[in-house]
Design an enzyme around this catalytic site. Structure first.
Site, PDB file in Angstrom:
ATOM      1  N   GLU A   1       7.284  -2.710 -10.144  1.00 52.03           N
ATOM      2  CA  GLU A   1       8.115  -2.030  -9.146  1.00 52.03           C
ATOM      3  C   GLU A   1       9.227  -1.186  -9.762  1.00 52.03           C
ATOM      4  OE1 GLU A   1       6.836  -4.982  -8.683  1.00 52.03           O
ATOM      5  OE2 GLU A   1       6.620  -5.495  -6.578  1.00 52.03           O
TER       6      GLU A   1
ATOM      7  N   ASP B   1       0.853  -1.188   0.000  1.00 50.95           N
ATOM      8  CA  ASP B   1       0.000   0.000   0.000  1.00 50.95           C
ATOM      9  C   ASP B   1       0.894   1.245   0.000  1.00 50.95           C
ATOM     10  OD1 ASP B   1      -1.704   2.088   0.520  1.00 50.95           O
ATOM     11  OD2 ASP B   1      -2.845   1.019   2.060  1.00 50.95           O
TER      12      ASP B   1
END
Lengths: 256, 256, 256
Positions: free
Chosen positions: B134, B66
């Site tokens: 990522e 998150d």
């Protein structure tokens, strides 16, 4: 010298070893392990043998360890010795100066999958079927796993072991457990001989030794495998599972 | 005991854990990690639970950490602790005495891919999509990588991470990230239960522990992963990337 | 600065390195190794270069070590040095802060397969063909093997080396040796640039270093590879095989 558990056939440059225990579903007992080691000793010393074919018969390639023999074993020593002899068989196949081809026509389970995994090439007929059902009995295909991971990768080996489900030849091909599906495996082998017959034995030996250094299977991992299968097969609950099956054809998952 | 980030449903021999943070795209915060560990504690002690199903909802399986929580963290300790708790979650999934099935219907990104990789089996609906994005943020899916390599092999894991490109379910199946694509995943799970329900928990436990010894993921590798993600997520440039996104919806690659 | 064995072309964010030894089948000699290291030095310092494309020409990507040069080497030191320089080239490709793409249109053999294996992405035209034929000469693709196993898994790498058989682009795709087959590789590369151009060089560097820690290729394994190829290439029998071919076009398997 004849073998009680094997038949041996010679063709020019091709030797075929046929597992000859169909009355026991071509399962692996102490005698078969001894005979396989002896036939390898013999064929590795034979310069005419270029391809060594390993096959079953009657719709069965090999079904892993002979439960009848396991049920009758009275000492843990016998189990440990068989595990060690089987592990050593897979290692020497993977390091042999002969090219070893698994020719599969039918059922391959448990330790039989190990023989396929340790071979250099595997060809299967469409009616072949593959499974690792050890976990249903509270066992693991401990000696098979290092060579199976090497051949098909971690996850397929893991799932094949955990699921205990049968694999079709198409799935086996998809995972590269077998190299080819054919209704005429002998033709596939003849074709391979054209190319592989050109290789000097010295380089086959060097190649296998070299690839072993480039991968994760170690002597220590093999010792772990031997210890684990010995521990499991001598566990009273597992032994009971095997004896119930051998004596009364009761499966561990059957209602009592 | 109810969980704030999960819903739990029981059916005979099947327990379903549903990630319940759709307002945050089913992303992983500290509370979800704690809840997942607690629900595993609970279900591993429940002898009726044979299959543990992990799912998302609303077209999202799980979208990794998150960012809102990360942006607000003021101490490096929180990041390191979350990384360690997530890494430990993947390890315990891979060693659990329950069979864990990822049931995927929709989006799976970043850490969510790790949950899939550490599951024993994954089934996905045709609308599912997988990605590791990522690197676009200056991050790595550090904790995911060991389990992803284990599941799909080095190169697919590497390319998925470097390319940051989405994978279709068909590609995920081709790489064996998922085992099956189905419009009716519950039917797939019911079918699996017929076979897997026969396994004793003891052998599932033994099997997972054994496979860990036969592969390259080690405690030390997991510590390297925790250190790397902590290093990156606390890097001022990465932290700025995340804060710009959380506060102003600006991407690192947008023109300034 | 021009290179005698390479051509270098610049397009915005894309640098293309073309192996320019078609008179020697784009084989690898000491000069090409030196030039490849120099061009990498140069391009890694160039911030505009995002994708580094490695290609061949005239239907040949690269055919591995130059047998003519090997046949003429009079000291073992030259062989060992070339092996070390080639191994170091594969390692630095796998650790480079540039994204390296092998663009294959035609023949790839021996060390050429190593260049593909160490690249981040490989695209091949339909007329491409791959083979490792070293074993026919009594040699091994020793430096290639660690990177090939990393890319395609143990068994495909093993069988490709042992069989010496050519692989089609479809087989190469099936084994993930190449990522894509296309009649328009430049279009594939342009498409990749849209996504990969967003990545910061720092994270590419971090990512490659991280993946190295998550896999089994080590410095020691690379030293083993260098020692093995040097041992083989200086073996009198192998040297004779090479000289017979270079001087009289005689193959080791031809009748004498």
């Amino acid at each position: 010298m004849p073998f009680s558990t094997l038949r041996l056939q010679y063709a020019p440059r091709i030797c075929t070893v046929t597992i000859n225990r169909l009355d026991r579903q071509n399962s692996i007992n102490a005698q078969l392990l001894e005979d396989l080691h002896q036939v390898l000793d013999q064929l590795e010393a034979d310069p005419d043998c270029r391809l060594l074919i390993l096959e079953g018969q009657g719709g069965v390639f090999c079904t892993g360890m002979d439960f009848t023999e396991v049920a009758g074993d009275t000492s843990n020593g016998a189990d440990a010795e068989k595990a060690e002899t089987f592990m050593r068989l897979l290692r020497r196949m993977s390091l042999s100066r002969k090219i070893i081809i698994a020719k599969i026509d039918g059922k391959v389970t448990a330790g039989g999958v190990g023989l396929v995994a340790a071979s250099d090439f595997a060809v299967a007929t469409p009616r072949s079927q593959f499974s690792l059902s050890e976990a249903l009995w509270g066992l693991l295909p401990a000696c098979v796993v290092p060579y199976l991971i090497r051949r098909i990768g971690f996850q397929p080996a893991y799932w094949m072991t955990l699921s205990t489900l049968p694999f079709s030849p198409e799935e086996a091909l998809n995972y590269h457990l077998v190299n080819e599906i054919s209704t005429d495996p002998d033709e596939v082998i003849r074709r391979l001989l054209l190319r592989l017959g050109r290789l000097d034995e010295a380089i086959i030996f060097d190649l296998k030794a070299y690839f072993r250094k480039m991968w994760i299977v170690t002597e220590q991992m093999e010792q772990t495998a031997i210890a684990e299968i010995t521990r499991l097969v001598t566990d009273p609950r597992v032994r009971n599972n095997i004896q119930e099956f051998v004596n009364y054809q009761r499966f561990p998952w059957s209602p009592r």
